[in-house]
Structures are given as C-alpha cells and as structure tokens.
Scaffold this motif. Structure first.
Motif, mmCIF file in Angstrom:
data_model
loop_
_atom_site.group_PDB
_atom_site.id
_atom_site.type_symbol
_atom_site.label_atom_id
_atom_site.label_comp_id
_atom_site.label_asym_id
_atom_site.label_seq_id
_atom_site.Cartn_x
_atom_site.Cartn_y
_atom_site.Cartn_z
ATOM 1 N N LYS A 125 0.834 -1.208 0.000
ATOM 2 C CA LYS A 125 0.000 0.000 0.000
ATOM 3 C C LYS A 125 0.864 1.253 0.000
ATOM 4 O O LYS A 125 1.813 1.363 0.774
ATOM 5 C CB LYS A 125 -0.934 -0.001 1.208
ATOM 6 C CG LYS A 125 -1.910 -1.169 1.239
ATOM 7 C CD LYS A 125 -2.760 -1.143 2.497
ATOM 8 C CE LYS A 125 -3.746 -2.306 2.512
ATOM 9 N NZ LYS A 125 -3.075 -3.619 2.549
ATOM 10 N N ILE A 126 0.503 2.199 -0.866
ATOM 11 C CA ILE A 126 1.149 3.513 -0.893
ATOM 12 C C ILE A 126 0.103 4.565 -0.538
ATOM 13 O O ILE A 126 -0.963 4.633 -1.155
ATOM 14 C CB ILE A 126 1.749 3.828 -2.277
ATOM 15 C CG1 ILE A 126 2.909 2.879 -2.590
ATOM 16 C CG2 ILE A 126 2.248 5.275 -2.328
ATOM 17 C CD1 ILE A 126 3.519 3.079 -3.966
ATOM 18 N N PHE A 127 0.420 5.374 0.476
ATOM 19 C CA PHE A 127 -0.425 6.514 0.825
ATOM 20 C C PHE A 127 0.239 7.769 0.272
ATOM 21 O O PHE A 127 1.380 8.074 0.594
ATOM 22 C CB PHE A 127 -0.596 6.640 2.339
ATOM 23 C CG PHE A 127 -1.473 5.579 2.939
ATOM 24 C CD1 PHE A 127 -2.838 5.598 2.716
ATOM 25 C CD2 PHE A 127 -0.937 4.566 3.716
ATOM 26 C CE1 PHE A 127 -3.654 4.613 3.255
ATOM 27 C CE2 PHE A 127 -1.740 3.577 4.265
ATOM 28 C CZ PHE A 127 -3.108 3.605 4.031
ATOM 29 N N LEU A 128 -0.483 8.493 -0.571
ATOM 30 C CA LEU A 128 0.029 9.707 -1.208
ATOM 31 C C LEU A 128 -0.564 10.912 -0.484
ATOM 32 O O LEU A 128 -1.778 11.092 -0.457
ATOM 33 C CB LEU A 128 -0.390 9.702 -2.683
ATOM 34 C CG LEU A 128 0.252 10.700 -3.632
ATOM 35 C CD1 LEU A 128 1.751 10.453 -3.760
ATOM 36 C CD2 LEU A 128 -0.412 10.604 -5.012
ATOM 37 N N PHE A 129 0.296 11.741 0.114
ATOM 38 C CA PHE A 129 -0.166 12.900 0.884
ATOM 39 C C PHE A 129 -0.106 14.154 0.018
ATOM 40 O O PHE A 129 0.969 14.591 -0.376
ATOM 41 C CB PHE A 129 0.699 13.084 2.137
ATOM 42 C CG PHE A 129 0.492 12.009 3.161
ATOM 43 C CD1 PHE A 129 -0.360 12.199 4.231
ATOM 44 C CD2 PHE A 129 1.147 10.785 3.042
ATOM 45 C CE1 PHE A 129 -0.563 11.200 5.166
ATOM 46 C CE2 PHE A 129 0.953 9.781 3.976
ATOM 47 C CZ PHE A 129 0.097 9.991 5.043
ATOM 48 N N GLY A 169 1.788 24.061 4.033
ATOM 49 C CA GLY A 169 1.396 24.355 5.404
ATOM 50 C C GLY A 169 0.151 23.638 5.882
ATOM 51 O O GLY A 169 -0.333 23.902 6.987
ATOM 52 N N SER A 170 -0.371 22.713 5.070
ATOM 53 C CA SER A 170 -1.600 22.014 5.459
ATOM 54 C C SER A 170 -1.330 20.859 6.421
ATOM 55 O O SER A 170 -2.262 20.271 6.964
ATOM 56 C CB SER A 170 -2.341 21.495 4.220
ATOM 57 O OG SER A 170 -1.518 20.604 3.485
ATOM 58 N N GLY A 171 -0.058 20.512 6.622
ATOM 59 C CA GLY A 171 0.284 19.490 7.597
ATOM 60 C C GLY A 171 0.669 18.138 7.018
ATOM 61 O O GLY A 171 0.622 17.129 7.723
ATOM 62 N N LYS A 172 1.065 18.102 5.746
ATOM 63 C CA LYS A 172 1.392 16.821 5.103
ATOM 64 C C LYS A 172 2.553 16.106 5.792
ATOM 65 O O LYS A 172 2.476 14.916 6.087
ATOM 66 C CB LYS A 172 1.717 17.045 3.623
ATOM 67 C CG LYS A 172 0.571 17.562 2.780
ATOM 68 C CD LYS A 172 0.947 17.640 1.323
ATOM 69 C CE LYS A 172 2.094 18.575 1.042
ATOM 70 N NZ LYS A 172 1.818 19.976 1.458
ATOM 71 N N LEU A 189 -4.397 10.880 0.412
ATOM 72 C CA LEU A 189 -4.908 11.633 1.549
ATOM 73 C C LEU A 189 -4.750 13.117 1.228
ATOM 74 O O LEU A 189 -3.625 13.623 1.135
ATOM 75 C CB LEU A 189 -4.154 11.285 2.835
ATOM 76 C CG LEU A 189 -4.506 9.942 3.487
ATOM 77 C CD1 LEU A 189 -3.901 8.791 2.695
ATOM 78 C CD2 LEU A 189 -4.022 9.886 4.922
ATOM 79 N N ILE A 190 -5.872 13.805 1.000
ATOM 80 C CA ILE A 190 -5.844 15.227 0.692
ATOM 81 C C ILE A 190 -6.050 15.999 1.986
ATOM 82 O O ILE A 190 -7.103 15.908 2.614
ATOM 83 C CB ILE A 190 -6.929 15.597 -0.335
ATOM 84 C CG1 ILE A 190 -6.742 14.795 -1.616
ATOM 85 C CG2 ILE A 190 -6.891 17.096 -0.630
ATOM 86 C CD1 ILE A 190 -7.837 15.030 -2.647
ATOM 87 N N LEU A 191 -5.040 16.769 2.381
ATOM 88 C CA LEU A 191 -5.107 17.530 3.620
ATOM 89 C C LEU A 191 -5.469 18.983 3.324
ATOM 90 O O LEU A 191 -4.885 19.613 2.433
ATOM 91 C CB LEU A 191 -3.771 17.478 4.365
ATOM 92 C CG LEU A 191 -3.523 16.247 5.244
ATOM 93 C CD1 LEU A 191 -3.505 14.967 4.412
ATOM 94 C CD2 LEU A 191 -2.225 16.375 6.027
ATOM 95 N N SER A 192 -6.437 19.510 4.067
ATOM 96 C CA SER A 192 -6.882 20.892 3.886
ATOM 97 C C SER A 192 -6.834 21.628 5.219
ATOM 98 O O SER A 192 -7.378 21.137 6.215
ATOM 99 C CB SER A 192 -8.310 20.939 3.336
ATOM 100 O OG SER A 192 -8.386 20.299 2.084
ATOM 101 N N ASP A 193 -6.181 22.778 5.232
ATOM 102 C CA ASP A 193 -6.137 23.624 6.419
ATOM 103 C C ASP A 193 -7.549 24.125 6.721
ATOM 104 O O ASP A 193 -8.273 24.571 5.824
ATOM 105 C CB ASP A 193 -5.197 24.808 6.150
ATOM 106 C CG ASP A 193 -4.819 25.550 7.412
ATOM 107 O OD1 ASP A 193 -5.738 25.835 8.211
ATOM 108 O OD2 ASP A 193 -3.634 25.841 7.599
ATOM 109 N N THR A 223 -7.399 19.582 8.617
ATOM 110 C CA THR A 223 -6.348 19.725 9.622
ATOM 111 C C THR A 223 -6.496 21.033 10.409
ATOM 112 O O THR A 223 -7.197 21.947 9.981
ATOM 113 C CB THR A 223 -4.957 19.691 8.967
ATOM 114 O OG1 THR A 223 -4.843 20.791 8.041
ATOM 115 C CG2 THR A 223 -4.746 18.391 8.218
ATOM 116 N N LYS A 224 -5.811 21.090 11.546
ATOM 117 C CA LYS A 224 -5.769 22.278 12.417
ATOM 118 C C LYS A 224 -7.161 22.727 12.834
ATOM 119 O O LYS A 224 -7.456 23.928 12.885
ATOM 120 C CB LYS A 224 -5.024 23.417 11.720
ATOM 121 C CG LYS A 224 -3.629 23.047 11.244
ATOM 122 C CD LYS A 224 -2.962 24.179 10.513
ATOM 123 C CE LYS A 224 -1.649 23.733 9.898
ATOM 124 N NZ LYS A 224 -1.008 24.801 9.098
#
Length: 204
Positions: A6-10, A15-18, A141-145, A178-179
C-alpha cells in the motif's frame, strides 16, 4: 493471491500538515507493529523522520537546483519531481531493498505542496501509473487547512482544486481537515470584526 503493498500519497496546499501528518502516521503504524516507511519526495523538506525513511534529498537538494539552474523555488520543485520520474528506478530500488529486508506493508509518500503539481502537472500521474503496474495499491490523503473551510470564497476554490487533484492522480482518496483546533480563533476574529463594524456604523 499476492497481497499488494500500500502507498499513501499525501497531497495538499503548503502548510496544510502533510509532513507532520505522514510522519505521525508512520510512527503510529510502527507502534502497532506494522511495517511502514516514510518517503520524502520534497527536495526542500528539512523536517525528516529518523526512523524508517527514504529521502529524495540523497540525490537532489532544492538549494543546489536554485543555485545551479538559477530558477525560483516553485520551478525547482517541478524540476525535481520530473527528474525523479525520469529516474524512478532509484526510488523503486530503495523501496525494494527495504521491502526485501522487512516485508514493508505501507509506504507513505510525502509530496511537495505546490498545488499545480497535483492539478496540472502529469508527473505524479505517471508515478502512480508506474507503481500500479508494479502491484502497488494507492490511497490519496488530501489535507486541507481548516482556514480554507471558514471563508466561503476560499472554500469553493479549495473544493475545485481538490477535485482536480482527484482527477489528475486517478486514485481513491480520503479528505482530511487539519488544524481544526484553530477554527474557534477564526470565529472569534470574525465576531470582533462584526462588532467593530457595527460600532463604526453607529458612530457614523
């Protein structure tokens, strides 16, 4: 039946916390006895994990690209990722060595934060396609502030950008906010502004 690695792509804005999230997740998986590796694909990322990691900066530093090619920080990131895709055998070799030794279950890919890299450039799409051919499964995994979720205009821009990321990478995805502890600060600041504007109108 052979089990796929498994590969998790961030992915996400700067600055979103990847990096924080991927390194924390790597540590958490290791604490559970899972075999996980943190993979840094950002040539300018200085915040690296000490345990179980692969570092792209072994072959390319962002500072060297800037000085030798006389280009800006954003261009240096695009150059580095395209260079990586052209020399993907280096990454495959690193992953294979670790996998042979420890039978790794998870690879966590920490990608640079330039949004155009996810929405327009095809380098990441090529990388995903390459690893899928090698029997890896992908989850993005899409990280959003949380700041972008508070303002309506920013929210719609972010929603469209995230949709373009999904289309461009063609992977299954999870959307992570995130945050969230800072949301209360945005609310308090907005309340203050409204009160100040109300006072100005009354004084006028």
């Amino acid at each position: 039946m052979k089990v796929k690695k498994k590969i998790f792509l961030f992915l996400g804005a700067p600055g979103s916390g990847k990096t924080t999230y991927s390194q924390t997740l790597n540590g958490f998986l290791l604490s559970l006895g899972k075999k996980s590796v943190y993979v840094n694909l950002d040539c300018s990322n200085n915040f690296l994990s000490n345990c179980n990691s692969i570092d792209f900066r072994e072959i390319m530093f962002g500072e060297e690209i800037l000085s030798e090619l006389h280009i800006g920080p954003n261009c240096s990131v695009f150059f580095s990722i395209e260079y990586l895709i052209e020399n993907i055998e280096w990454l495959e070799s690193k992953m294979e060595i670790l996998n042979t030794k420890n039978q790794i279950e998870y690879f966590l890919f920490d990608v640079p934060g330039q949004m155009e890299l996810f929405t327009h450039n095809k380098a990441l799409k090529k990388m995903v396609k390459k690893f899928k051919q090698n029997q890896f499964s992908f989850s993005t995994l899409i990280l959003s502030d949380s700041f972008f979720w508070y303002d309506k205009t920013n929210y719609h821009i972010l929603a469209l950008s995230n949709l373009m990321m999904i289309f461009n990478t063609e992977t299954a995805f999870f959307h992570i906010l995130t945050k969230t502890d800072l949301v209360k600060n945005f609310t308090q600041n907005e309340k203050k502004k409204r009160e100040e504007n109300s006072k100005k109108i009354q004084n006028f």
